[in-house]
Structures are given as structure tokens and as C-alpha cells.
Write an enzyme that holds these catalytic residues in place. Sequence first.
Site, PDB file in Angstrom:
ATOM      1  N   ASP A   1       0.855  -1.183   0.000  1.00 39.90           N
ATOM      2  CA  ASP A   1       0.000   0.000   0.000  1.00 39.90           C
ATOM      3  C   ASP A   1       0.896   1.240   0.000  1.00 39.90           C
ATOM      4  O   ASP A   1       2.037   1.184   0.466  1.00 39.90           O
ATOM      5  CB  ASP A   1      -0.895  -0.023   1.238  1.00 39.90           C
ATOM      6  CG  ASP A   1      -1.717   1.243   1.366  1.00 39.90           C
ATOM      7  OD1 ASP A   1      -2.449   1.566   0.428  1.00 39.90           O
ATOM      8  OD2 ASP A   1      -1.601   1.913   2.414  1.00 39.90           O
TER       9      ASP A   1
ATOM     10  N   ASP B   1      -7.349  -1.350   4.089  1.00 43.74           N
ATOM     11  CA  ASP B   1      -6.443  -2.451   3.775  1.00 43.74           C
ATOM     12  C   ASP B   1      -6.825  -3.746   4.491  1.00 43.74           C
ATOM     13  O   ASP B   1      -6.297  -4.811   4.157  1.00 43.74           O
ATOM     14  CB  ASP B   1      -5.002  -2.093   4.182  1.00 43.74           C
ATOM     15  CG  ASP B   1      -4.485  -0.855   3.465  1.00 43.74           C
ATOM     16  OD1 ASP B   1      -4.829  -0.695   2.285  1.00 43.74           O
ATOM     17  OD2 ASP B   1      -3.760  -0.069   4.087  1.00 43.74           O
TER      18      ASP B   1
ATOM     19  N   ASP C   1      -1.685  -0.298   6.162  1.00 39.42           N
ATOM     20  CA  ASP C   1      -1.886   0.286   7.492  1.00 39.42           C
ATOM     21  C   ASP C   1      -3.268   0.861   7.693  1.00 39.42           C
ATOM     22  O   ASP C   1      -3.656   1.168   8.809  1.00 39.42           O
ATOM     23  CB  ASP C   1      -0.856   1.392   7.739  1.00 39.42           C
ATOM     24  CG  ASP C   1      -1.193   2.665   6.980  1.00 39.42           C
ATOM     25  OD1 ASP C   1      -1.592   2.566   5.811  1.00 39.42           O
ATOM     26  OD2 ASP C   1      -1.064   3.753   7.565  1.00 39.42           O
TER      27      ASP C   1
END
Length: 706
Positions: free
Chosen positions: A381, A589, A585
Site C-alpha cells: 500500500d 487495507d 496500514d
Amino acid sequence: MSVPSPAGPACCHGAGSEPALVASAAEMERELARERTLLRRRLSVAAVLTLLVMLSSLPHMLGRHSLPLLPPWFTSPWTQLLLTTPVLFWCGQEFFSGAASAFRRHSADMNTLVAAGTGIAWLTSLVATLAPQLLTAEGLPADVYYETAAVILTLVLLGRLLEARARGQTSEAIRRLLQLQPPTARVLRGGVPQEIPVALVAVGDLVQVRPGEKLPVDGVVVEGSSWVEESMLSGEPTPVAKGPGDTVIGASLNRSGSFTFRVSQVGADTVLAQIVELVRQAQSSRTRVQRLADQVVGWFVPAVIALAIAAFVVWFLVSGNAVLAMLFLVSVLVIACPCALGLATPTSIMVASGKGAENGLIFRSAEALETAGGLRTLVLDKTGTLTRGQPAVTDFERLPGGRLAAPELLAAVAALEERSEHPLAEAIVRYLRPQLPEPPLAAVEGFEALAGRGIRGRSGSHELLVGSPRWFSELGLDVTPLEPLVARLEAAACSVAAVAVDGRIEACFGIADPLKPDAAAAVAALRRLGLQVVLLSGDARRTAEVVGAQLGLDRVIAEVRPADKAAVIRDLQARGEGPVAMVGDGLNDAPALAQADVGLAMGTGTDVAIAASDITLISGQLAGVPAAIELSRHAMANIRQNLVFAFAYNVAGIPIAAGLLFPLTGWLLSPMLAGAAMAFSSVSVVSNALRLRRFRPTPLPTAARR
């Protein structure tokens, strides 16, 4: 913003879905809590009784008849029998019931191995306790093996408790997700605001939201404007301007301003409820990694039992001595006892988990530690994972011919931006503060914030505007001198905040979410480990590609909505690019972290992302990702070595225990010697596992750091 319904069966739609989700998660958590409580109780009893059994057997293990501090009655086999029996048949009853169930299915598993090893050791000891003359009449010692049975059961119970604690993370993640939603909503009924439970909110209702409140459900703004913090759902650090016609998401936080929105989605149709369902589906559908020891047990247990029976039959036919034949049978079963096999995997796992904790890596389960070393693809990410997750000024440019001197201009901008609650304003103030003198900033009059555009106000005799170049164009200001700077900054994935004084543009700020210092080095380390690294982001494609280029990544997947991140992971798995890991995080996600074969969450991220992950990087540093993979590979190599040690002595000793050398040398491998061989294999396994304590992750190259 909306999320497509997850494929497959989902919970019922409508206002009653939240209570159903809450009840389901609560029941799951209660069931796991009951299981953990029972395991803790049984492990506690087993540990105390096993300690007493080991103390009682000290004279026997030391080759002495007695010890001064231990009374004779305490070291008696009868005392050991009384202490060991509840360990086996109450604390370890699940292993015997599991072995019986496997027997009915005509199969064998670890339960079979544990039950066979401990059961035979107990039965042999029982015979030696009740009728020792059967052995002494043949000139053989009446040895007992109660401590062996008790130690095996206690160690395996400890492993079961650790496994149960890991499974509890599933319901914990869902519970934290559900807690994001406020319990009530302020709904307009007949033009009068009323506080009602969220479950009673219906599509079409008008809901009022005040500053600092969370939105109860999804909808569309009909009146008012504000900045809404969606980071708990999107992971993005910058609040989004909301005005009439804009979509708002339940569980997001209203930063400033008040507005009214019309409810468009409730129950299982809301973004939050669908993310909850995605996490539930991904976690429940994940296949458990099959341990190498379990594969071996399938053939090892039947083979050992068959050899033991064959040894009994052959020696009974040859010698006609049932006691001698029984000793050969017992020796085979004891030397094949699964003590070392039971230690081979959990000992390495425990040592490796401890080393992981020392290096800021928390492994949620043994499966995560096992799988991480075999990863092929790793998805990263962007915001909060590769980047700091906090906007910062990266560029400041002044245009020629400004009306204000630099110190005066900076002080005026800082005074104006301090009135704003926007994170970009906070970034500008953080940048300007060190450059300004300590005295208070000048007063600002007529401050006004326009959502999605910028801010304005008067400082002394000058009117200041700070905002987007597009807003300046709408106001009729000449933005031509600014265009080259805007093009350069936007090409570098920066947001642009321009400054105008009395209708003339004088400066501009470039604001971006900078990469973490170790991002480039960590990506380089991952590629050296042989992994394919993919950047996944909800940002615009140009922004994501700029970050990918800075990291040397060719594969970038951008403009991905929260619910689609898990679908990207599924697609990579379906194309045979797995095992796939996800590093993130944000709350958005969480489904992808759960769907991945291994989910790694930044310790600085949201609690839900951490709870849904398999590995948590406590420090939030990307250096932990290659370190986790390295540790996994070392641990799995150590486990394979342990399995060799666990079987080497046993397999080598089985032919001797079966009497292969007896006709030639008269050497009988007694159950006592078989137990010593078994113990030596256990010592080898533990010693080898302790070598993992010397593990040190490979440092990231300094040259690659940013």
C-alpha cells in the site's frame, strides 16, 4: 463512494443487519474465549502435575534409589501413577478422542501420535507398577515412563493454547470494525432533530452531523459543507471537502462545519458493513498451511504400529516368550514416541517468534511464520506504508515582483493558515514556523474558508488568498506565471497551494506525502530476496506512478477503491503469482490483509488493520518486511533440521528395538535405553532450535536510503 456487494452469500440487507453482525461477532468471540479458558485451565493443571511427576522421578532418572529431600512415598511409582493419570485422561482427553475419531476414519494424525506415545508409555508403566514381577522374573528392570507421558501432553497443550489465541484475532478485527460506527443518529423527523438508534435509520432520512461527530451511515450531502476525515476507511491522510451533492461514508469523521445528508445506504449496503463482511469472508476462507510433521505422521504412525506388532509376533513365534516379545513391542513404540517430533516445530516457532519480537515483528500464528518465507509476490500500500502518511511542504517558490518582503509574506501566510483546520494548512504552518521569529503572528481579519478552494483574509492592509490555482482562475486572477511551477509540482505528485496578495500571485507551495526514509532500501532488499513487488494505491494513476518510479517499481496498480483491494489480491492468487503478501496500514487495507496468504500491518496504522493481519511491524518501518521474510526462511530451515533430528535417532533405533541385533549379540534395547534415545533426540532438537537466537536481519544498504 460505494462498494460492490461481496460475491457469495452475505448477511441479510436492511436496518437490522448491524445487530446481526454484532451478535455474530460477539458469539464467535465468546466461543473462542470459552475455548481459551478451558485450555488455560487444563494447561495449568497439567503443568503443576507434570512438575510433581518429574520431581518424583528424579531418583530413577539419576540412577539412585532415593534422594534426601524426597520421601520414599513421593518417589513411588504409585504416586507417579496418581499424578500422571489426570494429565492424560482429563487434561489431554481431546487427543485421545481425536485419535479415536481418526481411527474411525481409517486415518492417523498428530492426535494419533500423541495418544499412542503417551498411552503406551502409561500402559507400560502401569504394568510395571501393578505386576513388576512379570519383568523381574525375566531379569529385566521394571522401569516406568510416567514423566515422559506427562511432559508430552503438557507441551502439546501449550501449542494448542497458542493456536487458539491466534484464532481469536479474527473476531477481534470484526469487533473493532463494528465499533467505528456511532450507536445513534440525529435524524430530522417533521423538521425536528431526534436521536434514534442507527438500526432504525431508513433510506431517505435526513441526518444532521455536527463538528467532531462520526457519520452513522452512508448518504449524499444536501445542505452545508465541511471537511470529512475518511482515513479510517481510505487510509488517506487528507480530509475531503464535502458539499451539496457529495457522497459521505458512515464511520468517517466530520472535522469542521455542520451539514445535513440524505441517507442512501443502510445495513449491509453501507461501506463499513461490506468491509466487515469482506474481512469475515477472507479470514474464514483462508486455507491452513499443512505442516511437514503432519504429512509425515500420516505414514509414520501406522508404520511404527505395524513394525511393533510384527516384532511381537516374530519374537513370540521364535522364542515362545510372551514377556520378551512384549518388551520388543514396547521398545519400538517408546523409541518412536513423538516427544522430539512434538518439539520440532513449536520450539523453533517459539524461538523465532521471540526473535521477531526483539526486532519489532509480531507473528500472529505459526502459519504466518511458515508461509512468509515462501512468498513470491508482495503488494505494498502507498499511504502510511511507503509514505509518512502526513502531508509536508516539499517546495516553496516565490514569483518575481512581489509586493511583500519575504519575512512579511511568510508571517502573513502563517497567520492565515493557523486559522484553518485543513491538513495542508497544518503542513504549511509546520514548514513556516521555524523560519519565523518567536513573537505572536499578526492578527488576521475577515478569515473565510471555502471548502475545496482555499482560504482568504486580511493581514494589516493586505488581502491574502491561499488556495488552488483553479480557484484563482475562477476569481479572474492571472495564473499564467504560475503554470510552469504547477506543471512541475503536479508531475512530482504534489498538491499546489498558491498565495496571492491584493490580487497578485506571489508564491506557491508544493505539498506531498513524502516517502519514508527506508522505503527505497526496503523495496531493493525485497527484490534481492526474489520477490515481485507491486505498488497498490487508491491515488490517481499519475501520483502512484511517480512514487513507483522513485522506488524503481515497474508494476503499479492505482485508483483502487477500498473493497477492490482484496479483489486485486485474489486476482494475483488466481493467476498463480502466490503466495501473495499484502503490506498496509489503513482500515481499507483490512480485507486485503486478511485475503492475502500473509498480511503485514504497520504498527503505526489502524487497530483494525493490525488485528486483521498475520504479522505486525511494531515500529512501522519497512525494514521489518524483508526481516520478517528472512526470519521465516531461517525458521523453516531450522524446523526441517529439527525433523531430521526428531527421526534420526528413532528411525535408526527402531530396527535395534525390534530385536535385529539380538540373535547376533544378545543385545536387547530395553525400554529404558529406548527412552534415553528419545530424550537425546529431544535435546538435539531443542539445541538446534536455540541457534535461531543468533539470527540478525540483514541491514538495509545505506546508499539506498532516502
